[in-house]
Write a protein that holds these residues in place. Structure first.
Motif, PDB file in Angstrom:
ATOM      1  N   SER A  78      -3.027  -5.130   0.374  1.00 29.80           N
ATOM      2  CA  SER A  78      -3.411  -4.266   1.488  1.00 29.80           C
ATOM      3  C   SER A  78      -4.692  -4.753   2.137  1.00 29.80           C
ATOM      4  CB  SER A  78      -3.613  -2.827   0.994  1.00 29.80           C
ATOM      5  OG  SER A  78      -4.046  -2.006   2.062  1.00 29.80           O
ATOM      6  N   ALA A  79      -4.713  -4.659   3.441  1.00 27.70           N
ATOM      7  CA  ALA A  79      -5.934  -4.976   4.187  1.00 27.70           C
ATOM      8  C   ALA A  79      -6.756  -3.713   4.436  1.00 27.70           C
ATOM      9  CB  ALA A  79      -5.573  -5.629   5.519  1.00 27.70           C
ATOM     10  N   THR A  80      -6.164  -2.531   4.206  1.00 27.59           N
ATOM     11  CA  THR A  80      -6.849  -1.287   4.549  1.00 27.59           C
ATOM     12  C   THR A  80      -7.190  -0.408   3.349  1.00 27.59           C
ATOM     13  OG1 THR A  80      -4.725  -0.174   4.891  1.00 27.59           O
ATOM     14  CG2 THR A  80      -5.765  -1.194   6.822  1.00 27.59           C
ATOM     15  N   LEU A  81      -6.518  -0.572   2.236  1.00 30.74           N
ATOM     16  CA  LEU A  81      -6.732   0.305   1.078  1.00 30.74           C
ATOM     17  C   LEU A  81      -8.069  -0.010   0.412  1.00 30.74           C
ATOM     18  CD1 LEU A  81      -5.466   2.482  -0.768  1.00 30.74           C
ATOM     19  CD2 LEU A  81      -4.507   0.609  -2.130  1.00 30.74           C
ATOM     20  N   GLU A  82      -8.904   1.008   0.278  1.00 30.84           N
ATOM     21  CA  GLU A  82     -10.201   0.841  -0.393  1.00 30.84           C
ATOM     22  C   GLU A  82     -10.066   1.068  -1.896  1.00 30.84           C
ATOM     23  OE1 GLU A  82     -13.028  -0.261   0.943  1.00 30.84           O
ATOM     24  OE2 GLU A  82     -11.952  -0.503   2.841  1.00 30.84           O
ATOM     25  N   ARG A 123       0.808  -1.222   0.000  1.00 32.71           N
ATOM     26  CA  ARG A 123       0.000   0.000   0.000  1.00 32.71           C
ATOM     27  C   ARG A 123       0.840   1.271   0.000  1.00 32.71           C
ATOM     28  NH1 ARG A 123      -0.798   3.485   3.621  1.00 32.71           N
ATOM     29  NH2 ARG A 123      -0.069   2.130   5.291  1.00 32.71           N
ATOM     30  N   ARG A 124       1.824   1.356   0.891  1.00 33.95           N
ATOM     31  CA  ARG A 124       2.635   2.575   0.970  1.00 33.95           C
ATOM     32  C   ARG A 124       3.405   2.827  -0.320  1.00 33.95           C
ATOM     33  NH1 ARG A 124       6.016   1.782   6.122  1.00 33.95           N
ATOM     34  NH2 ARG A 124       7.370   3.096   4.900  1.00 33.95           N
ATOM     35  N   ARG A 158      -6.868  -8.342  -1.398  1.00 36.22           N
ATOM     36  CA  ARG A 158      -7.214  -8.415   0.023  1.00 36.22           C
ATOM     37  C   ARG A 158      -7.068  -9.860   0.471  1.00 36.22           C
ATOM     38  NH1 ARG A 158      -9.418  -4.181  -1.801  1.00 36.22           N
ATOM     39  NH2 ARG A 158     -10.717  -2.618  -0.950  1.00 36.22           N
ATOM     40  N   GLU A 169       1.028   4.206  -2.988  1.00 39.10           N
ATOM     41  CA  GLU A 169       0.744   5.623  -2.756  1.00 39.10           C
ATOM     42  C   GLU A 169       1.931   6.504  -3.159  1.00 39.10           C
ATOM     43  OE1 GLU A 169      -0.317   5.642   1.385  1.00 39.10           O
ATOM     44  OE2 GLU A 169      -2.359   4.928   0.973  1.00 39.10           O
TER      45      GLU A 169
END
Length: 192
Positions: free
Chosen positions: A90-94, A60-61, A105, A64
């Motif tokens: 990523s578990a958090t990126l929508e 994720r990072r 996911r 971005e």
């Protein structure tokens, strides 16, 4: 079947942390301290890698970070990176920021194993050190491409900090890039 390639820039002593100096690491910015000729030759290698790849695999990072830098650029390298398929673990990126990106996911090893079965060609992991550690630890990486920078930092997060067991490798290619960089390519040796 796809081939997972971890492609990293690192110092001579294996540090991958904060290459551009934006994270506040006291030794950060080492990536930027090379001559123009070296940077130009490095860019040619990176363009070739992007053109040959089937997809990018990122954390994720890293997604971005790269999206913020590449979406506004044009030219052959930017056009290739922006248009190619990207998979973001990523578990958090929508919603990924980078174009043509899909979020993976669920359990990393399972998702990446499935991706490897679905794609043909090179799946390149850039930056994404935590992801690279997980993939290497679970024997999902087929090849390492290491661009070695001529600096010893003595401290910082290293590419192999988190590996839990020995990983035999075979050198398959060595190349001088510019005047001071070295590109080393290793294949992982699997028990038979």
């Amino acid at each position: 079947m796809g081939k997972i390639i971890v492609s990293e820039n690192l110092s001579l002593d294996g540090v991958v942390q904060d290459p551009t100096g934006e994270e506040g690491f006291r030794h950060g910015g080492w990536f930027l301290r090379i001559e123009d000729k070296d940077r130009e030759e490095w860019a040619k290698v990176e363009l070739g890698e992007a053109l040959a790849a089937e997809a990018l695999l990122l954390g994720r990072r890293s997604e971005e970070y790269f999206a913020a830098r590449w979406l506004s650029r044009t030219g052959e390298w930017a056009d290739r990176l922006n248009s190619m398929p990207k998979y973001v673990v990523s578990a958090t990126l929508e919603e990924p920021r980078w174009s043509n990106a899909t979020v993976l996911r669920g359990e990393v090893v399972k998702e990446v194993s499935k991706l490897k079965q679905e794609l043909d060609g090179d799946i390149v992991v850039n930056a994404s050190i935590q992801l690279a550690h997980t993939l290497m630890d679970h024997d999902l990486v087929d090849e390492l491409r290491l661009m070695i920078y001529p600096v010893v930092l003595g401290a910082g997060e290293r590419l192999f900090n988190e590996i839990s067991d020995k990983k035999p490798m075979r050198l398959v290619h060595a190349q001088t890039v510019g005047d001071s960089l070295a590109l080393l390519t290793y294949e992982f040796v699997r028990d038979g």
